[in-house]
Write a protein that holds these residues in place. Sequence first.
Motif, mmCIF file in Angstrom:
data_model
loop_
_atom_site.group_PDB
_atom_site.id
_atom_site.type_symbol
_atom_site.label_atom_id
_atom_site.label_comp_id
_atom_site.label_asym_id
_atom_site.label_seq_id
_atom_site.Cartn_x
_atom_site.Cartn_y
_atom_site.Cartn_z
ATOM 1 N N GLY A 1 31.418 -90.993 73.208
ATOM 2 C CA GLY A 1 32.095 -89.756 72.846
ATOM 3 C C GLY A 1 32.264 -88.818 74.016
ATOM 4 N N THR A 2 32.899 -87.661 73.762
ATOM 5 C CA THR A 2 33.170 -86.704 74.834
ATOM 6 C C THR A 2 32.184 -85.537 74.812
ATOM 7 O OG1 THR A 2 34.711 -85.562 73.385
ATOM 8 C CG2 THR A 2 35.649 -87.200 74.892
ATOM 9 N N LYS A 3 31.391 -85.465 73.735
ATOM 10 C CA LYS A 3 30.392 -84.397 73.653
ATOM 11 C C LYS A 3 29.047 -84.933 74.128
ATOM 12 C CE LYS A 3 32.338 -81.724 69.870
ATOM 13 N NZ LYS A 3 32.037 -81.024 68.620
ATOM 14 N N ALA A 4 28.308 -84.091 74.838
ATOM 15 C CA ALA A 4 27.025 -84.541 75.375
ATOM 16 C C ALA A 4 26.011 -83.399 75.330
ATOM 17 C CB ALA A 4 27.214 -85.034 76.796
ATOM 18 N N VAL A 5 24.755 -83.756 75.589
ATOM 19 C CA VAL A 5 23.683 -82.759 75.586
ATOM 20 C C VAL A 5 22.847 -82.903 76.854
ATOM 21 C CG1 VAL A 5 21.588 -81.971 74.402
ATOM 22 C CG2 VAL A 5 23.542 -82.752 73.051
ATOM 23 N N ILE A 6 22.522 -81.782 77.468
ATOM 24 C CA ILE A 6 21.497 -81.790 78.520
ATOM 25 C C ILE A 6 20.273 -81.109 77.917
ATOM 26 C CG2 ILE A 6 20.872 -81.111 80.863
ATOM 27 C CD1 ILE A 6 23.836 -80.911 81.525
#
Lengths: 190, 530
Positions: free
Chosen positions: B233-238
């Motif tokens: 996907g294009t959404k991510a989390v740091i």
Amino acid sequence: MRKNIIIAGVGGQGILTIASIIDLAAVQQGLFVKQAEVHGMSQRGGAVESHLRVSDKEIFSDLVPKGEADIILAIEPMEALRYLPFLAPDGIIVTATEAFVNIPNYPEQAAIKDEIAKTGKHLLVDAEALARQAGNLKTFNTVMLGAAARYLGIEGSALKEAIKTYFSAKGEDTVKVNLEAFQLGVACSV
Amino acid sequence: MNPQLLLGAEAIALAAIDAGISGVYAYPGTPSTEITEYIQQSSVAQQKGIHSTWATNEKTAYEAALGMSYAGKRSLVCMKHVGLNVAADAFINSAITGVHGGLVVVVADDPSMHSSQNEQDSRVYGKFAFLPVIEPSNQQETYDAVRYAFDLSEEFELPVLLRITTRLSHSRSVVTQKTPRAENPFNPSTDKRKWILLPVNARVNYAKLLDKQPLLTKISESSFLNKQVEGAGTKAVIAFGIGYNYVMEIRESNQLTFPVLKISQYPLPNEMLRAFVDKYDDILIVEEGYPVYEELLKGYFGNPKFRGRLDGALPRTGELSPDLLAKAMGIERNAERAVPSVVAGRPPMLCQGCSHRDVFDELNSVFESYPAKHVFSDIGCYTLAALPPFNGLNTCVDMGASITMAKGAADAGLHPSVAVIGDSTFTHSGITGLLDAVNDQSAVTIIISDNATAAMTGGQHSAALGKIHDICKGVGVEEAHIRTIIPLKKNSEANMEILKEEMDYKGVSVIIAQRECVQTASRKRKETAK
């Protein structure tokens, strides 16, 4: 298998004893455990809770997500209600009936009972009477552990072993009276 | 070795023993206290003779740890977040000297202020001092991180800051021990240029510290503490530190597949971070504490692809939770049940029979005959006298501030100007303030409510034990104005008389209200009974 457990009470009531015994049993069964405690200021007679999670898979969060507690195990009835946002739709409240009144505005006990009844599945335990029957009022918390035992996802035999381990340093009599208290708790939940 | 169920705090302690420390130095403070207590109670630590007695405050603790490092040994120093303010002078300058034996500084932050007056984020201090910071996410990682931090400290000859938060410190999980390492040999440093921070040396050392930064960044790139969880996907989390747990909880329980970059070691791993950030156009930044790195990544004009605490995706203040993460990720959840209105608040309170109760009852009664009541107080159980029924104090700011604020208010014309401070807080940071008052002959009344222990944190040894009268005398308080009272109901008339006399006195007076903490007294009785 995953069980989310909220143990609730008042600072000084010994909810961490219950948590420790469940921890011991869960580890002995080879389960993953996370158990968040409250230390510090709230222990001075304030509301305290422990989030306890046991699972056969890795557990990430130390906190139980809201709406996902399988059980609220309360040593004090008003404290059972304080953590209601955590209770799953089909979760159960197991609580002692004895109010711990250390605030001037403690509500009518009947009102608390009514609210608990409204929550759905619940089990009220006259823990003081059962502890007395077991032979020592100090086994109050062990009675409550017994009453909650079938909802914890841990075998009763493992909990009994954990009780033996936990109280062994205090002598055989203490172990015996706590096993008796546990059994009385179990009996009232059947 | 057998897996053990340990608090995060205990995992630190066990790891430090296994890393071969020769001493732990600390002043008690929630949520850090259990680290030192574990070492004090450890039979292994006792056999090895690991130093573990409490220090008078965080600064003395830090400096002693630095001295042990100078002598070539490994040392651990622990404190709560606000304790680092007290130790900050030593901390910042120890980055300039560097260390000899490994030195790990554990700072326990308290987001949501469960037992604290602020929620400052110690990672900022790490950046400020140019030191490596490690922020583990779970108990096993904490154990491993402490072992690693000592090696890192010796490799770079720098102190390493290990930052934990309340939730990790006070949560248990299974920890597997690794083979213990022997203590370092006694081997004092002979490098005077390293340790004498005259400007001529300090300039050189500071340049060296800055030179180490690219290397520290490189180490972060390959650290086991920083890793990527592959996803789609294009959404991510740091996710930073313990924030990772909440992110993974939501990811796993909802069968989501977004990629996650987990960061638990600073300085930030540059390359790793850049590669990750370039790939995605919507990145949630999850930090337990201040939005320190969110602010940095977002930039001054606010790159909108980064979401987090600054744009309201997550709350600006307070501790994170799986629930807040679910909301930030737009996950639909069942409507949660409400707490019934019948439930009353149950705040903490002073114990029944507590000596502070009598002190505040008496003080409140005495103040009835004065036009105004101003009581400057301090950090400890007695801060709870701020609540009803006592409503007994006007200020509580930082350790020791009661005495100095009372002095400043007296300088401004307030009379009576009364301070209430505990015994342990008095030796922590009250003595120097008392000296100021004596030197200025300020009209202050200092009540030292002496319960012979550091009670709020669970009854640790008080550095003030048996010494308060002599300290006050030594600092220069006139002996006629050092009064001792026993705060019990039966003495209340006499005590109030003494309070009034000293409050009317236009100079420095100290009233030592002496009675043991009921909690420690009852513990002692139980131990004696055994």
